[in-house]
Design a protein around this motif. Structure first.
Motif, PDB file in Angstrom:
ATOM      1  N   TYR A 291      13.049 -13.964  -0.535  1.00 37.43           N
ATOM      2  CA  TYR A 291      12.929 -14.841  -1.697  1.00 37.43           C
ATOM      3  C   TYR A 291      13.150 -14.063  -2.992  1.00 37.43           C
ATOM      4  N   ILE A 292      13.465 -14.824  -4.060  1.00 37.78           N
ATOM      5  CA  ILE A 292      13.631 -14.225  -5.382  1.00 37.78           C
ATOM      6  C   ILE A 292      12.479 -14.655  -6.283  1.00 37.78           C
ATOM      7  N   LYS A 293      12.300 -13.931  -7.386  1.00 39.04           N
ATOM      8  CA  LYS A 293      11.271 -14.281  -8.361  1.00 39.04           C
ATOM      9  C   LYS A 293      11.532 -15.703  -8.852  1.00 39.04           C
ATOM     10  N   GLY A 294      10.486 -16.486  -8.898  1.00 36.03           N
ATOM     11  CA  GLY A 294      10.615 -17.871  -9.328  1.00 36.03           C
ATOM     12  C   GLY A 294      10.860 -18.826  -8.173  1.00 36.03           C
ATOM     13  N   GLY A 295      11.111 -18.287  -6.990  1.00 38.87           N
ATOM     14  CA  GLY A 295      11.338 -19.113  -5.805  1.00 38.87           C
ATOM     15  C   GLY A 295      10.679 -18.505  -4.586  1.00 38.87           C
ATOM     16  N   CYS A 296       9.640 -17.707  -4.811  1.00 38.63           N
ATOM     17  CA  CYS A 296       8.976 -16.999  -3.717  1.00 38.63           C
ATOM     18  C   CYS A 296       7.841 -17.841  -3.138  1.00 38.63           C
ATOM     19  N   SER A 297       8.070 -18.385  -1.971  1.00 39.45           N
ATOM     20  CA  SER A 297       7.064 -19.172  -1.277  1.00 39.45           C
ATOM     21  C   SER A 297       6.278 -18.268  -0.335  1.00 39.45           C
ATOM     22  N   PRO A 298       4.991 -18.528  -0.156  1.00 43.31           N
ATOM     23  CA  PRO A 298       4.242 -17.760   0.839  1.00 43.31           C
ATOM     24  C   PRO A 298       4.658 -18.139   2.266  1.00 43.31           C
ATOM     25  N   ILE A 299       5.344 -19.275   2.393  1.00 41.44           N
ATOM     26  CA  ILE A 299       5.759 -19.789   3.694  1.00 41.44           C
ATOM     27  C   ILE A 299       7.221 -19.416   3.935  1.00 41.44           C
ATOM     28  N   GLY A 300       7.508 -18.801   5.076  1.00 42.41           N
ATOM     29  CA  GLY A 300       8.887 -18.523   5.451  1.00 42.41           C
ATOM     30  C   GLY A 300       9.436 -17.197   4.995  1.00 42.41           C
ATOM     31  N   MET A 301       8.555 -16.249   4.712  1.00 40.54           N
ATOM     32  CA  MET A 301       9.055 -14.913   4.368  1.00 40.54           C
ATOM     33  C   MET A 301       9.682 -14.290   5.607  1.00 40.54           C
ATOM     34  N   LYS A 302      10.409 -13.189   5.420  1.00 41.86           N
ATOM     35  CA  LYS A 302      11.081 -12.525   6.536  1.00 41.86           C
ATOM     36  C   LYS A 302      10.105 -12.148   7.645  1.00 41.86           C
ATOM     37  N   LYS A 303       8.874 -11.810   7.269  1.00 44.65           N
ATOM     38  CA  LYS A 303       7.805 -11.502   8.228  1.00 44.65           C
ATOM     39  C   LYS A 303       6.558 -12.244   7.779  1.00 44.65           C
ATOM     40  N   LEU A 304       5.637 -12.428   8.702  1.00 46.65           N
ATOM     41  CA  LEU A 304       4.358 -13.034   8.359  1.00 46.65           C
ATOM     42  C   LEU A 304       3.418 -11.906   7.945  1.00 46.65           C
ATOM     43  N   TYR A 305       3.380 -11.636   6.656  1.00 45.13           N
ATOM     44  CA  TYR A 305       2.538 -10.574   6.118  1.00 45.13           C
ATOM     45  C   TYR A 305       1.096 -11.065   6.005  1.00 45.13           C
ATOM     46  N   PRO A 306       0.131 -10.143   6.027  1.00 45.88           N
ATOM     47  CA  PRO A 306      -1.260 -10.564   5.794  1.00 45.88           C
ATOM     48  C   PRO A 306      -1.332 -11.307   4.463  1.00 45.88           C
ATOM     49  N   THR A 307      -1.914 -12.499   4.496  1.00 43.13           N
ATOM     50  CA  THR A 307      -1.896 -13.387   3.338  1.00 43.13           C
ATOM     51  C   THR A 307      -3.305 -13.794   2.950  1.00 43.13           C
ATOM     52  N   PHE A 308      -3.549 -13.827   1.634  1.00 42.29           N
ATOM     53  CA  PHE A 308      -4.871 -14.127   1.108  1.00 42.29           C
ATOM     54  C   PHE A 308      -4.747 -15.149  -0.018  1.00 42.29           C
ATOM     55  N   LEU A 309      -5.622 -16.136   0.012  1.00 39.55           N
ATOM     56  CA  LEU A 309      -5.659 -17.196  -0.987  1.00 39.55           C
ATOM     57  C   LEU A 309      -6.938 -17.046  -1.796  1.00 39.55           C
TER      58      LEU A 309
ATOM     59  N   ASN B 173       0.849  -1.188   0.000  1.00 39.21           N
ATOM     60  CA  ASN B 173       0.000   0.000   0.000  1.00 39.21           C
ATOM     61  C   ASN B 173       0.889   1.244   0.000  1.00 39.21           C
ATOM     62  N   ALA B 174       0.265   2.407   0.116  1.00 35.41           N
ATOM     63  CA  ALA B 174       1.005   3.674   0.076  1.00 35.41           C
ATOM     64  C   ALA B 174       1.969   3.819   1.253  1.00 35.41           C
ATOM     65  N   LYS B 175       1.702   3.118   2.362  1.00 31.28           N
ATOM     66  CA  LYS B 175       2.575   3.180   3.550  1.00 31.28           C
ATOM     67  C   LYS B 175       3.672   2.121   3.493  1.00 31.28           C
ATOM     68  N   ASN B 176       3.800   1.436   2.368  1.00 29.76           N
ATOM     69  CA  ASN B 176       4.778   0.374   2.162  1.00 29.76           C
ATOM     70  C   ASN B 176       4.532  -0.849   3.055  1.00 29.76           C
ATOM     71  N   GLU B 177       3.273  -1.050   3.449  1.00 27.33           N
ATOM     72  CA  GLU B 177       2.892  -2.273   4.172  1.00 27.33           C
ATOM     73  C   GLU B 177       2.645  -3.343   3.119  1.00 27.33           C
ATOM     74  N   LEU B 178       3.149  -4.551   3.368  1.00 21.05           N
ATOM     75  CA  LEU B 178       3.071  -5.616   2.369  1.00 21.05           C
ATOM     76  C   LEU B 178       1.925  -6.575   2.620  1.00 21.05           C
ATOM     77  N   PHE B 179       1.461  -7.158   1.508  1.00 15.05           N
ATOM     78  CA  PHE B 179       0.379  -8.134   1.515  1.00 15.05           C
ATOM     79  C   PHE B 179       0.740  -9.234   0.526  1.00 15.05           C
ATOM     80  N   VAL B 180       0.383 -10.469   0.856  1.00 10.61           N
ATOM     81  CA  VAL B 180       0.718 -11.615   0.022  1.00 10.61           C
ATOM     82  C   VAL B 180      -0.578 -12.212  -0.541  1.00 10.61           C
ATOM     83  N   PHE B 181      -0.538 -12.503  -1.838  1.00 14.50           N
ATOM     84  CA  PHE B 181      -1.695 -13.067  -2.519  1.00 14.50           C
ATOM     85  C   PHE B 181      -1.287 -14.341  -3.237  1.00 14.50           C
TER      86      PHE B 181
END
Length: 160
Positions: A100-118, A56-64
């Motif tokens: 993670y890098i592009k092509g190896g980005c898992s939703p599991i194990g990111m540096k932080k547990l960002y809000p995640t949506f499936l 978002n505009a505040k640089n808060e991350l979200f995972v989809f």
């Protein structure tokens, strides 16, 4: 006997006693397509999902997490995340924020547990295939276990 390679995502699932299937594939530029990778591992290609990161505009991350053959609807994604507007995180910033890098980005194990949506339509499949956290690795995991591990939510995320 050779030691099996484990990614950070796998170690997290193991530590939390979460059941999953791990598969490896040859990682070269020709084999990074998720559909091809699923076929190489004799998995249903409809199960393959990609992990996308937005902010978002505040640089808060979200995972989809959405099916590989679908496109993220940014308006739906913003609504799911209760945000006015979001934009995709540039690939060059992925490593900095997720580990993670592009092509190896898992939703599991990111540096932080960002809000995640499936993507909610994925629920009917019972399980999904996501990146294992490193090129050459994929994980097959139940929807229930994935959402539980990530404290994720099912939402309408895709176009069409």
């Amino acid at each position: 006997m050779t030691k099996q390679t484990k990614t950070n995502a796998m170690r997290i699932l193991d530590r939390n006693k979460v059941e999953y299937g791990a598969f490896q594939y040859l990682s070269d530029e020709e084999n990074t397509d998720g559909t091809l990778v699923a076929r190489m591992n004799e998995r249903n290609t409809d199960l393959v999902h990609k992990t996308l990161v937005a902010r978002n505009a505040k640089n808060e991350l979200f995972v989809f997490i959405i099916p590989i053959n679908k496109e993220l609807d940014l308006k739906n994604a913003a609504k799911a995340a209760a945000q006015k507007k979001i934009e995709m995180l540039p690939h060059k910033e992925l490593l900095k924020y997720t580990g993670y890098i592009k092509g190896g980005c898992s939703p599991i194990g990111m540096k932080k547990l960002y809000p995640t949506f499936l993507e909610q339509s994925s629920e009917q499949m019972g399980k999904v295939i996501v990146s294992g956290g490193k090129k050459g690795f994929i994980l097959e995991i139940s929807i229930e276990n994935l959402l539980s591990t990530l404290k994720g939510q099912l939402k309408d995320l895709i176009k069409g």
